[in-house]
Design a protein around this motif. Sequence first.
Motif, PDB file in Angstrom:
ATOM      1  N   SER A   1       0.830  -1.211   0.000  1.00 61.88           N
ATOM      2  CA  SER A   1       0.000   0.000   0.000  1.00 61.88           C
ATOM      3  C   SER A   1       0.867   1.264   0.000  1.00 61.88           C
ATOM      4  N   GLN A   2       1.967   1.191   0.705  1.00 63.34           N
ATOM      5  CA  GLN A   2       2.865   2.350   0.731  1.00 63.34           C
ATOM      6  C   GLN A   2       3.503   2.587  -0.639  1.00 63.34           C
ATOM      7  N   ILE A   3       3.893   1.515  -1.279  1.00 61.33           N
ATOM      8  CA  ILE A   3       4.490   1.653  -2.621  1.00 61.33           C
ATOM      9  C   ILE A   3       3.451   2.215  -3.591  1.00 61.33           C
ATOM     10  N   ARG A   4       2.218   1.703  -3.464  1.00 58.06           N
ATOM     11  CA  ARG A   4       1.149   2.222  -4.327  1.00 58.06           C
ATOM     12  C   ARG A   4       0.912   3.696  -4.072  1.00 58.06           C
ATOM     13  N   PHE A   5       0.950   4.100  -2.811  1.00 58.18           N
ATOM     14  CA  PHE A   5       0.755   5.506  -2.466  1.00 58.18           C
ATOM     15  C   PHE A   5       1.825   6.387  -3.120  1.00 58.18           C
ATOM     16  N   LEU A   6       3.075   5.923  -3.061  1.00 60.00           N
ATOM     17  CA  LEU A   6       4.172   6.698  -3.652  1.00 60.00           C
ATOM     18  C   LEU A   6       4.014   6.805  -5.163  1.00 60.00           C
ATOM     19  N   LEU A   7       3.607   5.709  -5.774  1.00 60.10           N
ATOM     20  CA  LEU A   7       3.421   5.743  -7.223  1.00 60.10           C
ATOM     21  C   LEU A   7       2.293   6.679  -7.623  1.00 60.10           C
ATOM     22  N   ASP A   8       1.209   6.639  -6.844  1.00 58.61           N
ATOM     23  CA  ASP A   8       0.084   7.542  -7.130  1.00 58.61           C
ATOM     24  C   ASP A   8       0.482   9.010  -6.936  1.00 58.61           C
ATOM     25  N   GLU A   9       1.238   9.254  -5.868  1.00 55.05           N
ATOM     26  CA  GLU A   9       1.693  10.619  -5.594  1.00 55.05           C
ATOM     27  C   GLU A   9       2.592  11.113  -6.715  1.00 55.05           C
ATOM     28  N   ASP A  10       3.453  10.238  -7.199  1.00 58.04           N
ATOM     29  CA  ASP A  10       4.343  10.604  -8.297  1.00 58.04           C
ATOM     30  C   ASP A  10       3.544  10.934  -9.555  1.00 58.04           C
ATOM     31  N   ALA A  11       2.540  10.128  -9.854  1.00 63.10           N
ATOM     32  CA  ALA A  11       1.710  10.365 -11.038  1.00 63.10           C
ATOM     33  C   ALA A  11       0.955  11.681 -10.929  1.00 63.10           C
ATOM     34  N   ALA A  12       0.450  11.968  -9.695  1.00 64.12           N
ATOM     35  CA  ALA A  12      -0.288  13.216  -9.495  1.00 64.12           C
ATOM     36  C   ALA A  12       0.609  14.435  -9.699  1.00 64.12           C
ATOM     37  N   LEU A  13       1.835  14.364  -9.158  1.00 65.04           N
ATOM     38  CA  LEU A  13       2.768  15.484  -9.322  1.00 65.04           C
ATOM     39  C   LEU A  13       3.147  15.687 -10.785  1.00 65.04           C
ATOM     40  N   ARG A  14       3.361  14.575 -11.481  1.00 70.01           N
ATOM     41  CA  ARG A  14       3.694  14.671 -12.893  1.00 70.01           C
ATOM     42  C   ARG A  14       2.560  15.328 -13.695  1.00 70.01           C
ATOM     43  N   GLN A  15       1.320  14.983 -13.343  1.00 68.93           N
ATOM     44  CA  GLN A  15       0.169  15.557 -14.034  1.00 68.93           C
ATOM     45  C   GLN A  15       0.053  17.061 -13.753  1.00 68.93           C
ATOM     46  N   LYS A  16       0.285  17.446 -12.490  1.00 70.58           N
ATOM     47  CA  LYS A  16       0.242  18.870 -12.143  1.00 70.58           C
ATOM     48  C   LYS A  16       1.301  19.652 -12.914  1.00 70.58           C
ATOM     49  N   LEU A  17       2.516  19.093 -12.974  1.00 71.63           N
ATOM     50  CA  LEU A  17       3.591  19.756 -13.696  1.00 71.63           C
ATOM     51  C   LEU A  17       3.273  19.868 -15.180  1.00 71.63           C
ATOM     52  N   HIS A  18       2.703  18.801 -15.737  1.00 71.52           N
ATOM     53  CA  HIS A  18       2.354  18.820 -17.149  1.00 71.52           C
ATOM     54  C   HIS A  18       1.303  19.901 -17.433  1.00 71.52           C
ATOM     55  N   THR A  19       0.294  19.956 -16.549  1.00 70.39           N
ATOM     56  CA  THR A  19      -0.759  20.966 -16.724  1.00 70.39           C
ATOM     57  C   THR A  19      -0.181  22.381 -16.621  1.00 70.39           C
ATOM     58  N   ARG A  20       0.736  22.556 -15.643  1.00 65.68           N
ATOM     59  CA  ARG A  20       1.329  23.879 -15.447  1.00 65.68           C
ATOM     60  C   ARG A  20       2.183  24.276 -16.654  1.00 65.68           C
ATOM     61  N   ILE A  21       2.944  23.322 -17.168  1.00 67.05           N
ATOM     62  CA  ILE A  21       3.788  23.609 -18.328  1.00 67.05           C
ATOM     63  C   ILE A  21       2.936  23.996 -19.529  1.00 67.05           C
ATOM     64  N   GLN A  22       1.827  23.273 -19.721  1.00 67.17           N
ATOM     65  CA  GLN A  22       0.932  23.588 -20.827  1.00 67.17           C
ATOM     66  C   GLN A  22       0.369  25.007 -20.691  1.00 67.17           C
ATOM     67  N   GLY A  23       0.007  25.365 -19.442  1.00 62.47           N
ATOM     68  CA  GLY A  23      -0.505  26.703 -19.209  1.00 62.47           C
ATOM     69  C   GLY A  23       0.525  27.783 -19.510  1.00 62.47           C
ATOM     70  N   LEU A  24       1.775  27.529 -19.095  1.00 63.85           N
ATOM     71  CA  LEU A  24       2.834  28.490 -19.355  1.00 63.85           C
ATOM     72  C   LEU A  24       3.115  28.622 -20.851  1.00 63.85           C
ATOM     73  N   ARG A  25       3.100  27.511 -21.562  1.00 67.70           N
ATOM     74  CA  ARG A  25       3.303  27.566 -23.003  1.00 67.70           C
ATOM     75  C   ARG A  25       2.218  28.390 -23.692  1.00 67.70           C
ATOM     76  N   GLN A  26       0.975  28.222 -23.204  1.00 65.35           N
ATOM     77  CA  GLN A  26      -0.127  28.990 -23.775  1.00 65.35           C
ATOM     78  C   GLN A  26       0.045  30.487 -23.494  1.00 65.35           C
ATOM     79  N   SER A  27       0.512  30.810 -22.268  1.00 64.11           N
ATOM     80  CA  SER A  27       0.734  32.223 -21.926  1.00 64.11           C
ATOM     81  C   SER A  27       1.817  32.840 -22.809  1.00 64.11           C
ATOM     82  N   VAL A  28       2.897  32.081 -23.035  1.00 64.54           N
ATOM     83  CA  VAL A  28       3.980  32.576 -23.896  1.00 64.54           C
ATOM     84  C   VAL A  28       3.477  32.784 -25.311  1.00 64.54           C
ATOM     85  N   SER A  29       2.673  31.838 -25.816  1.00 67.51           N
ATOM     86  CA  SER A  29       2.122  31.966 -27.163  1.00 67.51           C
ATOM     87  C   SER A  29       1.232  33.199 -27.282  1.00 67.51           C
ATOM     88  N   THR A  30       0.409  33.445 -26.230  1.00 69.60           N
ATOM     89  CA  THR A  30      -0.473  34.627 -26.238  1.00 69.60           C
ATOM     90  C   THR A  30       0.347  35.918 -26.222  1.00 69.60           C
TER      91      THR A  30
END
Length: 215
Positions: free
Chosen positions: A31-60
Motif C-alpha cells: 500500500s505504501q508503494i502504491r501511495f508513492l506511485l500515485d503521488e508521483d503520477a499526481a505530481l507529474r500531471q500537475k507539472l504537465h498541466t502547469r507547463i501547458q498553461g505556461l506555453r499557452q501564456s507565452v504563445s499569447t
Amino acid sequence: MATSFIVVLLFIALVGYTRLAEAVSENPTASQIRFLLDEDAALRQKLHTRIQGLRQSVSTLNASIVPCSCPLPTTPAPRTQVSYTGTLKSTMSSLNAASVFNFTGDLINVGAPYTPHDAHFVAPVSGIYGFSLAAYMSPRYYVYIDLLKENAPILHVKTGHYYSGSTNRQVNLGTNFVLTNMTKGDHVWAKYSGGSAYLFGEGVSTFSGFLLYEL
C-alpha cells in the motif's frame, strides 16, 4: 521566468517524494508503494498541466507583440562653420571706388568664405551672418568706407581728423557691426566711398564675418 517556475515545482516534488520514500524505506508495504506511485503520477500531471498553461501564456504574449514601426533616429547633419577675420597689413593710399581692400593679415578663414584675389566674403550657405569693419586713421586724414552686399550698402564706417565748419573733430578709429540675411553665394566686400584717400593698416583696420546660424 516560466523555466524558473518549472524548476521550482520539480524541486518541491522531488523533496516531497524523497521524504515519503525515506518514511517507508525501512519496511515498505504494497500500500505504501502504491501511495508513492500515485503521488508521483499526481505530481507529474500537475507539472504537465502547469507547463501547458505556461506555453499557452507565452504563445499569447508572442501574438500580442506589435512590430515597431518607429523610424530609426537620424544623425543630424554636421553644422556648417564659417568665420573670418583679417587685418590690413599696411597703409593704403590713393584710394578710389575701385580700390581693393585685402584684409589678409592674421587671417582666420574657417570654411574659406574669404577670397583674397578679390577681397570678397562669399556665403557658403544661406543664413544670418554678422559682419564688422574697423578703419584706423591718423590725424589730418579721414575716410569713409562702406560694406556692400551684392552692391548694396549694409554698413558704414567714418573715421579720421577733419573739420566740420568751425568745429575741429577727430576720430582715430571707426568701427561698426551689422547682422544680415545672406543667400548662398552672396558677396560682401569693403568699398571706399570718400575722404582723404588713405587708410592706415598696422594690423588695426579689420574686417570680420561669421555665420550665426543657417536658414
